[in-house]
Design a protein around this motif. Sequence first.
Motif, PDB file in Angstrom:
ATOM      1  N   LEU A   1       0.826  -1.201   0.000  1.00 12.65           N
ATOM      2  CA  LEU A   1       0.000   0.000   0.000  1.00 12.65           C
ATOM      3  C   LEU A   1       0.866   1.259   0.000  1.00 12.65           C
ATOM      4  N   GLY A   2       1.947   1.241   0.778  1.00 16.03           N
ATOM      5  CA  GLY A   2       2.860   2.386   0.803  1.00 16.03           C
ATOM      6  C   GLY A   2       3.467   2.652  -0.560  1.00 16.03           C
ATOM      7  N   SER A   3       3.908   1.595  -1.230  1.00 18.01           N
ATOM      8  CA  SER A   3       4.488   1.757  -2.571  1.00 18.01           C
ATOM      9  C   SER A   3       3.446   2.262  -3.557  1.00 18.01           C
ATOM     10  N   LEU A   4       2.255   1.702  -3.498  1.00 17.21           N
ATOM     11  CA  LEU A   4       1.185   2.146  -4.392  1.00 17.21           C
ATOM     12  C   LEU A   4       0.834   3.607  -4.147  1.00 17.21           C
ATOM     13  N   ALA A   5       0.795   4.012  -2.881  1.00 17.04           N
ATOM     14  CA  ALA A   5       0.477   5.401  -2.551  1.00 17.04           C
ATOM     15  C   ALA A   5       1.549   6.363  -3.055  1.00 17.04           C
ATOM     16  N   GLN A   6       2.774   5.874  -3.238  1.00 23.84           N
ATOM     17  CA  GLN A   6       3.862   6.691  -3.775  1.00 23.84           C
ATOM     18  C   GLN A   6       3.883   6.685  -5.298  1.00 23.84           C
ATOM     19  N   GLY A   7       2.889   6.018  -5.891  1.00 28.46           N
ATOM     20  CA  GLY A   7       2.810   5.982  -7.351  1.00 28.46           C
ATOM     21  C   GLY A   7       3.644   4.887  -7.984  1.00 28.46           C
ATOM     22  N   LYS A   8       4.155   3.976  -7.176  1.00 27.57           N
ATOM     23  CA  LYS A   8       4.978   2.882  -7.701  1.00 27.57           C
ATOM     24  C   LYS A   8       4.085   1.696  -8.039  1.00 27.57           C
ATOM     25  N   ALA A   9       4.399   1.018  -9.123  1.00 29.22           N
ATOM     26  CA  ALA A   9       3.693  -0.209  -9.475  1.00 29.22           C
ATOM     27  C   ALA A   9       4.176  -1.321  -8.554  1.00 29.22           C
ATOM     28  N   VAL A  10       3.312  -2.274  -8.276  1.00 30.77           N
ATOM     29  CA  VAL A  10       3.630  -3.383  -7.382  1.00 30.77           C
ATOM     30  C   VAL A  10       3.369  -4.689  -8.119  1.00 30.77           C
ATOM     31  N   ALA A  11       4.285  -5.640  -7.954  1.00 32.33           N
ATOM     32  CA  ALA A  11       4.096  -6.974  -8.526  1.00 32.33           C
ATOM     33  C   ALA A  11       4.276  -7.990  -7.416  1.00 32.33           C
ATOM     34  N   LEU A  12       3.403  -8.958  -7.372  1.00 31.84           N
ATOM     35  CA  LEU A  12       3.459 -10.010  -6.371  1.00 31.84           C
ATOM     36  C   LEU A  12       3.645 -11.324  -7.095  1.00 31.84           C
ATOM     37  N   MET A  13       4.715 -12.041  -6.746  1.00 36.02           N
ATOM     38  CA  MET A  13       4.982 -13.316  -7.409  1.00 36.02           C
ATOM     39  C   MET A  13       5.785 -14.220  -6.490  1.00 36.02           C
ATOM     40  N   PRO A  14       5.668 -15.513  -6.663  1.00 37.85           N
ATOM     41  CA  PRO A  14       6.414 -16.445  -5.805  1.00 37.85           C
ATOM     42  C   PRO A  14       7.912 -16.391  -6.084  1.00 37.85           C
ATOM     43  N   LYS A  15       8.715 -16.547  -5.017  1.00 37.89           N
ATOM     44  CA  LYS A  15      10.168 -16.535  -5.180  1.00 37.89           C
ATOM     45  C   LYS A  15      10.664 -17.723  -5.988  1.00 37.89           C
ATOM     46  N   GLU A  16       9.891 -18.805  -6.026  1.00 31.72           N
ATOM     47  CA  GLU A  16      10.300 -20.004  -6.758  1.00 31.72           C
ATOM     48  C   GLU A  16      10.170 -19.835  -8.266  1.00 31.72           C
ATOM     49  N   LEU A  17       9.627 -18.718  -8.692  1.00 35.06           N
ATOM     50  CA  LEU A  17       9.419 -18.434 -10.099  1.00 35.06           C
ATOM     51  C   LEU A  17      10.741 -18.431 -10.859  1.00 35.06           C
ATOM     52  N   ASP A  18      10.751 -19.065 -12.025  1.00 37.52           N
ATOM     53  CA  ASP A  18      11.906 -18.983 -12.912  1.00 37.52           C
ATOM     54  C   ASP A  18      11.720 -17.799 -13.853  1.00 37.52           C
ATOM     55  N   VAL A  19      12.782 -17.026 -14.042  1.00 40.41           N
ATOM     56  CA  VAL A  19      12.730 -15.883 -14.951  1.00 40.41           C
ATOM     57  C   VAL A  19      13.738 -16.078 -16.069  1.00 40.41           C
ATOM     58  N   THR A  20      13.514 -15.382 -17.169  1.00 44.80           N
ATOM     59  CA  THR A  20      14.442 -15.433 -18.297  1.00 44.80           C
ATOM     60  C   THR A  20      15.627 -14.521 -18.014  1.00 44.80           C
ATOM     61  N   THR A  21      16.654 -14.639 -18.822  1.00 49.00           N
ATOM     62  CA  THR A  21      17.815 -13.763 -18.659  1.00 49.00           C
ATOM     63  C   THR A  21      17.431 -12.306 -18.916  1.00 49.00           C
ATOM     64  N   GLN A  22      16.534 -12.069 -19.846  1.00 43.46           N
ATOM     65  CA  GLN A  22      16.095 -10.695 -20.119  1.00 43.46           C
ATOM     66  C   GLN A  22      15.339 -10.117 -18.931  1.00 43.46           C
ATOM     67  N   GLN A  23      14.450 -10.901 -18.338  1.00 47.15           N
ATOM     68  CA  GLN A  23      13.696 -10.437 -17.174  1.00 47.15           C
ATOM     69  C   GLN A  23      14.626 -10.161 -15.993  1.00 47.15           C
ATOM     70  N   ALA A  24      15.579 -11.059 -15.754  1.00 52.10           N
ATOM     71  CA  ALA A  24      16.528 -10.867 -14.652  1.00 52.10           C
ATOM     72  C   ALA A  24      17.381  -9.625 -14.888  1.00 52.10           C
ATOM     73  N   ALA A  25      17.834  -9.429 -16.127  1.00 54.35           N
ATOM     74  CA  ALA A  25      18.646  -8.252 -16.445  1.00 54.35           C
ATOM     75  C   ALA A  25      17.853  -6.973 -16.216  1.00 54.35           C
ATOM     76  N   GLN A  26      16.592  -6.964 -16.624  1.00 54.99           N
ATOM     77  CA  GLN A  26      15.760  -5.780 -16.402  1.00 54.99           C
ATOM     78  C   GLN A  26      15.568  -5.521 -14.912  1.00 54.99           C
ATOM     79  N   PHE A  27      15.334  -6.561 -14.135  1.00 49.65           N
ATOM     80  CA  PHE A  27      15.138  -6.405 -12.697  1.00 49.65           C
ATOM     81  C   PHE A  27      16.387  -5.842 -12.032  1.00 49.65           C
ATOM     82  N   LEU A  28      17.564  -6.315 -12.450  1.00 46.43           N
ATOM     83  CA  LEU A  28      18.828  -5.861 -11.863  1.00 46.43           C
ATOM     84  C   LEU A  28      19.326  -4.557 -12.484  1.00 46.43           C
ATOM     85  N   ASN A  29      18.636  -4.102 -13.522  1.00 46.98           N
ATOM     86  CA  ASN A  29      19.027  -2.882 -14.227  1.00 46.98           C
ATOM     87  C   ASN A  29      20.436  -3.004 -14.817  1.00 46.98           C
TER      88      ASN A  29
END
Length: 160
Positions: free
Chosen positions: A70-98
Amino acid sequence: MSTHALDLEMSLETREEVELARTAQRCIMSALDHSNAVSIALLEDGVERIDGLPLLKLPPKVLQLIANMLGSLAQGKAVALMPKELDVTTQQAAQFLNVSRPHLIRLLEQGAIAHHMVGSHRRIRLADVLDYKEKRSQQSREKLTALLEQAQELDMGYPR
């Protein structure tokens, strides 16, 4: 990130939604400060009722998660909820790590982040990406502290 994952991505769009999120966050945080168990009355049908209102009991850790979102949303930030066991692609991981995808591939090849192969494609557990990001942040904090201490020793105008 994945159509197979249980994920929810959202942001608030109206001023009223933002204010409701801020108010809800303050109420939850205040309740958590004064108690180790919090009950929330819902305006829709539920199982238990107190004074005619449905009652939902949530563990404090879940309420903390909700308050943080709620705090993040109130600051105008988008929020994503997902399980930690999720596998991500190299592109997704690179985007997350910037970082760039080629840089991420080098990190994988160096063993800095664990990964596994699915056919000819690399996949990374989200938990491993989060661990790497936290380690990188910790290292940055330690190096900044060391630089600050060095600047103080050299009397470069940084207060102790």
